[in-house]
Write a protein that holds these residues in place. Structure first.
Motif, mmCIF file in Angstrom:
data_model
loop_
_atom_site.group_PDB
_atom_site.id
_atom_site.type_symbol
_atom_site.label_atom_id
_atom_site.label_comp_id
_atom_site.label_asym_id
_atom_site.label_seq_id
_atom_site.Cartn_x
_atom_site.Cartn_y
_atom_site.Cartn_z
ATOM 1 N N ALA A 160 45.256 34.674 30.811
ATOM 2 C CA ALA A 160 45.834 33.840 31.874
ATOM 3 C C ALA A 160 44.738 33.435 32.864
ATOM 4 N N ILE A 161 43.797 34.348 33.114
ATOM 5 C CA ILE A 161 42.693 34.031 34.026
ATOM 6 C C ILE A 161 41.829 32.916 33.429
ATOM 7 N N LEU A 162 41.648 32.963 32.104
ATOM 8 C CA LEU A 162 40.863 31.906 31.456
ATOM 9 C C LEU A 162 41.577 30.555 31.577
ATOM 10 N N ARG A 163 42.905 30.588 31.519
ATOM 11 C CA ARG A 163 43.667 29.328 31.666
ATOM 12 C C ARG A 163 43.691 28.855 33.114
ATOM 13 N N PRO A 165 41.303 29.466 36.053
ATOM 14 C CA PRO A 165 40.089 30.103 36.593
ATOM 15 C C PRO A 165 40.173 30.345 38.099
ATOM 16 N N ASN A 166 41.069 29.617 38.791
ATOM 17 C CA ASN A 166 41.188 29.874 40.238
ATOM 18 C C ASN A 166 41.767 31.262 40.534
ATOM 19 N N ALA A 171 41.666 38.326 40.609
ATOM 20 C CA ALA A 171 41.652 39.280 39.500
ATOM 21 C C ALA A 171 40.525 40.294 39.691
ATOM 22 N N PHE A 172 39.361 39.815 40.128
ATOM 23 C CA PHE A 172 38.251 40.740 40.393
ATOM 24 C C PHE A 172 38.609 41.671 41.544
ATOM 25 N N ASP A 173 39.269 41.119 42.594
ATOM 26 C CA ASP A 173 39.706 41.956 43.712
ATOM 27 C C ASP A 173 40.598 43.092 43.226
ATOM 28 N N ASP A 174 41.494 42.785 42.279
ATOM 29 C CA ASP A 174 42.388 43.823 41.754
ATOM 30 C C ASP A 174 41.591 44.965 41.140
ATOM 31 N N PHE A 175 40.542 44.617 40.414
ATOM 32 C CA PHE A 175 39.706 45.663 39.815
ATOM 33 C C PHE A 175 39.019 46.497 40.901
ATOM 34 N N LEU A 176 38.614 45.829 41.987
ATOM 35 C CA LEU A 176 37.957 46.573 43.068
ATOM 36 C C LEU A 176 38.950 47.501 43.763
ATOM 37 N N ILE A 177 40.162 46.994 44.021
ATOM 38 C CA ILE A 177 41.214 47.829 44.631
ATOM 39 C C ILE A 177 41.471 49.022 43.720
ATOM 40 N N PHE A 178 41.629 48.717 42.447
ATOM 41 C CA PHE A 178 41.887 49.751 41.448
ATOM 42 C C PHE A 178 40.796 50.818 41.500
ATOM 43 N N SER A 179 39.560 50.355 41.517
ATOM 44 C CA SER A 179 38.425 51.268 41.460
ATOM 45 C C SER A 179 38.363 52.138 42.723
ATOM 46 N N THR A 180 38.514 51.521 43.889
ATOM 47 C CA THR A 180 38.444 52.268 45.148
ATOM 48 C C THR A 180 39.548 53.311 45.218
ATOM 49 N N LEU A 181 40.787 52.875 44.941
ATOM 50 C CA LEU A 181 41.903 53.805 45.074
ATOM 51 C C LEU A 181 41.854 54.904 44.026
ATOM 52 N N SER A 182 41.423 54.572 42.818
ATOM 53 C CA SER A 182 41.392 55.635 41.812
ATOM 54 C C SER A 182 40.281 56.635 42.125
#
Ligand code: URA
Ligand code: SF4
Length: 189
Positions: A160-163, A165-166, A171-182
């Motif tokens: 979906a991100i490839l379709r 791109p905005n 999506a990258f923020d989600d990974f950062l949130i995920f990483s910080t909280l985990s």
């Protein structure tokens, strides 16, 4: 009930419980470390995955690997990746509810053995099946939801991100949130 991951994977590889077995080339059981704390769950194999027998190996998979790398996650080291259905739906259509229902027992068994702390649902199909049938991914992506013994997080599907791109920065923020909280959870901060 299976005693170990190898036994489970072997049995899954010869599954004929639903109609998707008729058109598949390979059952895509999953990839990664069965001792991982984090389990990523997509929707189902696409063409490349069906041919290679591994999840997320096409364009979407390359993007997923890039986002994982940014937060020090790696399919060959510290996570496991699986899908809701293990065989490719023809023409990449959505897996039907009855196919999902048939296949989910494999995933339940995978979860029993892996015992992840955190489950990330990639995309609507996975999030609606595992978290809440009414979940809106555009609204709830990037939030942690406690469900039973697991912390669950819905994220955008990399295809979906490839379709769109905005969606990439979010999506990258989600990974950062995920990483910080985990990380906080691991160290009990
Ligand atoms: N999309 C998915 O949901 N899973 C895969 O394994 C590949 C593409
Ligand atoms: Fe079995 Fe799942 Fe493949 Fe259907 S999709 S044949 S239930 S492994």
């Amino acid at each position: 009930m299976y005693n170990n991951f190898e036994e489970l994977s072997k049995a899954c590889e010869s599954c004929t419980k639903c109609g998707l077995c008729e058109t598949r080339h390979n059952v895509v059981v999953g990839v990664g470390n069965p001792d991982a704390d984090v389990l990523f769950i997509g929707e189902g194999p696409g063409e490349n995955e069906d041919l290679q027998g591994e999840p997320f190996v096409g364009r979407a998979g390359k993007l997923l690997d890039k986002m994982l790398l940014a937060v020090d996650l790696d399919r060959n080291k510290n996570i496991y990746i699986a899908n809701i259905v293990k065989c490719r739906p023809p023409q990449n259509r959505d897996p039907k509810p009855e196919e999902q229902e048939m296949c989910i027992e494999w995933l339940r068994n995978q979860v029993r053995i892996i015992k992840p702390k955190i489950i990330v649902c990639l995309g609507r199909i996975s999030a609606q099946k595992l978290i809440d049938p009414n979940l809106k991914i555009t609204k709830e992506h990037g939030s942690f939801i406690q469900k039973g013994n697991f912390l669950m997080m819905p994220m955008f599907h990399p295809a979906a991100i490839l379709r769109n791109p905005n969606q990439k920065p979010e999506a990258f923020d989600d990974f950062l949130i995920f990483s910080t909280l985990s990380d906080c959870r691991k160290t009990n901060l």
